[in-house]
Design a protein around this motif. Structure first.
Motif: not given
Length: 353
Positions: A216-226, A244-245, A228-229, A147-150
């Motif tokens: 930091v939540d901007v970077y999360v929103s850009e990678n929604r299929l990943s 993430c939630e 996240v660690y 799976k894609p990873l962030l």
């Protein structure tokens, strides 16, 4: 073997006033094997490099028999400072393949000027030939390579990701993105990250200074299929977890360090804590030494002088924080040798007695 050990330990407790036979003979064994301690592995100090005013890189060569670690796991590092054994937990900053090839492991350690352990670590380890390490442990490993990873790192939270990327990038085909927050001029492993980015087209990393970067939540929103660690300061991990939630994304984290809120909240006489022993648990108060409280509960402890001189009541604290009633000094949160008669609890504890 186990039965013989129990018999020897019982004999030692009854007649030699020590908790274990191995502890009694430890000084003799150390004459031939420096830093030998029962329940730990010896590791030879190969290099100690100061990377900046905040970070030190330590290279250790564990003795034969040390178990193969998984990328993302950590160890307890124990060194002797001023006649006291102090232990802290550090994530291994090298892959298991590197250990298999060179026999060595690396640690990235953030040194605190006022830290009883890390503040002295550079000078102490430079003069030491051997130290002690535990088995590798921890579950901060990649859940799926398909799976894609962030990956979101903050400060010294980059450490497990260096090991994970080095180990797994050749096996991953999906996109992997690392977002790395640190103070200006304090990012570590940049040369290694650049080399990984050039070698693996599916890997990219973003170097961020918090005051100049997107939330930091901007970077999360850009990678929604990943998946996240995240590893870093508590507040940053909480922001990533909340994002993430909100987006319904799988989230995994690694927590390190002692939260100051725990220590500020602890230490008042009204607090009660849980004490976990080998085969049972009980409750203790913040006021009064551990020896006094355990004796009142008729638990199996050895009393000596009662003032911290004879060391007959010493035991291993596996987790939690205690205060030395003589000096007011707080212990480290990891594994450490303490004396029950001069230690009072300021958090939940796990003891080996």
């Amino acid at each position: 073997m186990r039965v013989a050990r129990i018999i020897f330990d019982k004999f030692t407790q009854l007649f030699l006033h020590h908790q274990s036979f191995s502890g009694y003979v430890e000084p003799v064994v150390q004459y031939f094997l420096p830093a030998w301690r029962d329940g730990s592995y010896r590791a030879k100090v190969q290099a100690v490099n100061k990377l900046s005013s905040l970070y030190v890189e330590v290279t250790l060569k564990p003795e034969k028999g040390w178990p193969r670690h998984l990328a993302g796991q950590h160890i307890n590092l124990t060194i002797e400072i001023g006649g006291k054994l102090l232990t802290r937990t550090f994530t291994i900053a090298s892959s298991c393949d590197e250990h298999q090839l060179t026999g060595a492991i690396k640690l990235l350690i953030k040194v605190g000027e006022n830290g009883r352990f890390t503040g002295q670590l550079y000078d102490v380890l430079r003069t030491k030939t051997w130290c002690n390490i535990s088995n590798p442990y921890g579950e901060f490993t990649i859940n799926s390579l398909k799976k894609p990873l962030l990956l979101v790192a903050g400060g010294s939270g980059i450490t497990p990701f260096i090991a994970l990327l080095s180990q797994h990038l050749p096996l991953i085909k999906e996109p992997v993105r690392l977002v790395y927050f640190a103070k200006e001029h304090e990012h570590q492993f940049i040369e290694q990250l650049n080399a990984l980015q050039m070698k693996h087209e599916h890997f990219s990393f973003t170097q961020c200074v918090r005051k100049n970067s997107h939330p930091v939540d901007v970077y999360v929103s850009e990678n929604r299929l990943s998946d996240v660690y995240c590893c870093g300061p508590f507040n940053m991990m909480k922001q990533v977890q909340n994002a993430c939630e909100a987006f319904g994304m799988p989230y995994y984290q690694e927590t390190f360090g002692v939260r100051k809120e725990l220590l500020h909240a602890a230490g008042t006489d009204s607090n009660r804590f849980t004490l976990k022993l080998k085969q049972s648990s009980t409750h203790i108060k913040s006021g009064g030494t551990l020896l006094e409280q355990l004796e009142l509960q008729n638990l199996p402890v050895i009393r000596g002088c009662g003032i911290g001189v004879c060391h007959q009541c010493q035991c291993v604290k596996n987790a939690g924080v205690v205060r030395d009633v003589r000096t007011g000094q707080l212990s480290d949160s990891g594994q450490q040798l303490i004396q029950l008669c001069v230690s009072e609890p300021v958090s939940d504890l796990e003891l080996n007695i």
